[in-house]
Design an enzyme around this catalytic site. Structure first.
Site, mmCIF file in Angstrom:
data_model
loop_
_atom_site.group_PDB
_atom_site.id
_atom_site.type_symbol
_atom_site.label_atom_id
_atom_site.label_comp_id
_atom_site.label_asym_id
_atom_site.label_seq_id
_atom_site.Cartn_x
_atom_site.Cartn_y
_atom_site.Cartn_z
ATOM 1 N N VAL A 118 -114.460 -69.604 6.889
ATOM 2 C CA VAL A 118 -115.923 -69.539 6.726
ATOM 3 C C VAL A 118 -116.639 -69.307 8.063
ATOM 4 O O VAL A 118 -117.681 -68.624 8.113
ATOM 5 C CB VAL A 118 -116.459 -70.805 5.998
ATOM 6 C CG1 VAL A 118 -116.253 -72.061 6.838
ATOM 7 C CG2 VAL A 118 -117.904 -70.657 5.597
ATOM 8 N N CYS B 111 -103.105 -70.915 23.393
ATOM 9 C CA CYS B 111 -103.376 -69.759 22.529
ATOM 10 C C CYS B 111 -104.753 -69.166 22.856
ATOM 11 O O CYS B 111 -104.901 -67.947 22.952
ATOM 12 C CB CYS B 111 -103.302 -70.178 21.062
ATOM 13 S SG CYS B 111 -103.600 -68.824 19.931
ATOM 14 N N CYS C 111 -101.374 -73.039 14.987
ATOM 15 C CA CYS C 111 -101.738 -71.937 14.097
ATOM 16 C C CYS C 111 -100.608 -71.395 13.242
ATOM 17 O O CYS C 111 -100.832 -70.965 12.133
ATOM 18 C CB CYS C 111 -102.404 -70.827 14.893
ATOM 19 S SG CYS C 111 -102.135 -70.850 16.639
HETATM 20 N N1 LIG Z 1 -105.910 -64.870 12.648
HETATM 21 C C1 LIG Z 1 -107.056 -64.682 13.331
HETATM 22 N N2 LIG Z 1 -107.477 -63.423 13.588
HETATM 23 C C2 LIG Z 1 -108.619 -63.192 14.279
HETATM 24 N N3 LIG Z 1 -109.409 -64.159 14.752
HETATM 25 C C3 LIG Z 1 -109.033 -65.442 14.533
HETATM 26 C C4 LIG Z 1 -107.846 -65.771 13.811
HETATM 27 N N4 LIG Z 1 -107.746 -67.124 13.757
HETATM 28 C C5 LIG Z 1 -108.824 -67.614 14.408
HETATM 29 N N5 LIG Z 1 -109.610 -66.610 14.880
HETATM 30 C C6 LIG Z 1 -110.901 -66.711 15.623
HETATM 31 O O1 LIG Z 1 -110.955 -67.963 16.307
HETATM 32 C C7 LIG Z 1 -112.032 -68.756 15.783
HETATM 33 C C8 LIG Z 1 -111.627 -70.219 15.748
HETATM 34 O O2 LIG Z 1 -110.528 -70.348 14.914
HETATM 35 P P1 LIG Z 1 -110.004 -71.756 14.415
HETATM 36 O O3 LIG Z 1 -108.870 -71.501 13.501
HETATM 37 O O4 LIG Z 1 -109.783 -72.582 15.609
HETATM 38 O O5 LIG Z 1 -111.281 -72.401 13.753
HETATM 39 P P2 LIG Z 1 -111.908 -72.410 12.288
HETATM 40 O O6 LIG Z 1 -113.077 -73.312 12.424
HETATM 41 O O7 LIG Z 1 -110.881 -72.745 11.255
HETATM 42 O O8 LIG Z 1 -112.452 -70.891 12.083
HETATM 43 P P3 LIG Z 1 -112.558 -70.067 10.734
HETATM 44 O O9 LIG Z 1 -113.365 -70.877 9.751
HETATM 45 O O10 LIG Z 1 -113.241 -68.788 11.122
HETATM 46 O O11 LIG Z 1 -111.115 -69.862 10.265
HETATM 47 C C9 LIG Z 1 -112.288 -68.169 14.391
HETATM 48 O O12 LIG Z 1 -113.612 -68.437 13.942
HETATM 49 C C10 LIG Z 1 -112.046 -66.692 14.634
HETATM 50 O O13 LIG Z 1 -113.155 -66.056 15.226
#
Ligand SMILES: Nc1ncnc2c1ncn2[C@@H]1O[C@H](COP(=O)(O)OP(=O)(O)OP(=O)(O)O)[C@@H](O)[C@H]1O
Length: 370
Positions: A13, A99, A205
């Protein structure tokens, strides 16, 4: 001056709403989905195909192109092999911090700049910078500062505390001024129902649903050893490998009073020293030593002048900030906390804050057990 922006789209989200806000602000958005782990290496890993489908749904709905990129080799070299090495040397690493430093804010940034012709990148992190959520205060001749976002509960600056200046200064954090509940509400109002109700991603991740202990066993040789009670000096049980345990963790070995908890790992003897009771004084400390720090903006003036820096400390993302005093030492920093904290752990990052700014962080390499 910033027109075209590459946004990391995870299928969650936060990045979906970040995409929407960037579009509303008039930027040309390129969505980029990143994969860092080769699922073919291992059976039983959660697949990121579901996330990719969600990312596709978001981009279609918002009418933005979606690119797919792979940093499997980079992740293995810069993050995973470091993680294995740290476990093997008795430390408890934080791969999410690495990461961000090496993948999201380096490989990803360079790739987007070289291949997509973008002016800046963006993510859905809850963080802010002195250049503003949309780089509206960008200044070529100034260094950027990493700031805490409006939502202090979701604050992800802890995980960004090792990010290098060159990428951070060209990064937008569109969620900087929003609360998580507002982000979900925006997603619902925009009809992004699939992602609005998704849970936040947790932990490392690539591991997905597999238990970490089973996973790590595939990569590190299991060497059994003893649990030793530090008070009595007696062997009280057997463990299945140092890397499976971290300071403060409950050992599942019964004692006459209480459960045992990990106090310290001895790499030479392969023993784990334990203490009875979660409140045992040996688990609580107020002085630690770090390796050389990474400062996001610059070394604070007090330290540069060999003085004392008064700031705040945390070594776990979810824990409150603790006031501390810091001085330089030849290897890194000496951190003196105002009150004792439980289970300060070697290998974790001590992340430093002052007046809403994340100054940077340093890896904890030793703890003073008084
Ligand atoms: N597989 C991915 N590909 C591209 N960007 C990613 C990916 N995973 C994370 N990001 C980027 O890093 C940010 C932070 O990711 P994280 O997983 O730490 O938090 P999140 O709060 O779960 O984010 P989201 O709700 O967008 O999944 C994400 O909002 C996105 O912009």
């Amino acid at each position: 001056m910033f027109k075209k922006v590459a946004l990391g789209i995870s299928g969650g989200v936060d990045s979906a709403v970040a995409a929407l806000l960037l579009k509303r602000a008039g930027f040309q958005v390129e969505g980029v989905f990143m994969r860092n782990w080769d699922n073919n290496y291992e059976a039983g890993f959660c697949s990121d195909e579901r996330d990719f489908e969600d990312a596709t749904y978001v981009c279609r709905k918002l009418n933005i192109p979606l690119h797919r990129v792979y940093f499997i080799k980079e992740y293995w070299n810069e993050v995973f092999s470091v993680l294995l090495n740290e476990y093997e040397t008795g430390l408890t690493p934080n791969p999410d911090i690495l990461c961000n430093r090496y993948i999201k804010f380096d490989s990803f940034f360079q790739h987007c700049r070289n291949n997509l012709g973008i002016d800046a990148i963006a993510t859905g992190h809850y963080a802010n910078t002195s250049f503003g959520p949309f780089l509206e205060r960008y200044n070529e001749s100034e260094g950027v500062r990493l700031l805490q976002p409006a939502d202090k509960h979701k604050d992800q600056t802890f995980f960004l505390s090792q990010v290098k200046q060159f990428a951070l200064r060209k990064c937008m954090f569109p969620l900087a001024n929003l609360q998580k509940r507002e982000v979900r509400e925006i997603a619902r109002n925009e009809g992004l129902m699939n992602v609005a109700k998704k849970k936040d991603s947790t932990g490392i991740c690539f591991i997905g649903k597999n238990k970490f202990q089973n996973f790590i066993e595939e990569y590190i040789e299991t060497k059994k050893g003893h649990f030793i009670d530090i008070d009595s000096g007696q062997v009280v049980g057997e463990h299945g490998g140092l890397h499976k345990w971290t300071v403060g963790q409950r050992c599942g070995v019964p004692s006459h009073k209480d459960a045992y908890f990990v106090f310290k790992k001895d790499l030479v003897t392969n023993d784990i020293y334990v203490v009875p009771g979660t409140k045992h004084p040996a688990l609580w400390n107020d002085i630690c030593f770090t390796s050389s720090p990474h400062w996001i903006h610059s070394e604070p003036a007090q330290l540069a002048n060999n003085g004392v820096l008064h700031c705040d400390f945390r070594f776990q993302h979810t824990k409150p900030l603790t006031p501390c005093r810091i001085v330089n030492n030849p290897q890194g920093l000496t951190i003196i906390l105002q009150n004792k904290l439980r289970a300060i752990t070697e290998g974790q990052f001590g992340v430093l804050y002052k007046d809403g700014e994340c100054l940077g962080s340093a890896k904890i390499r030793d703890i003073c057990h008084s």
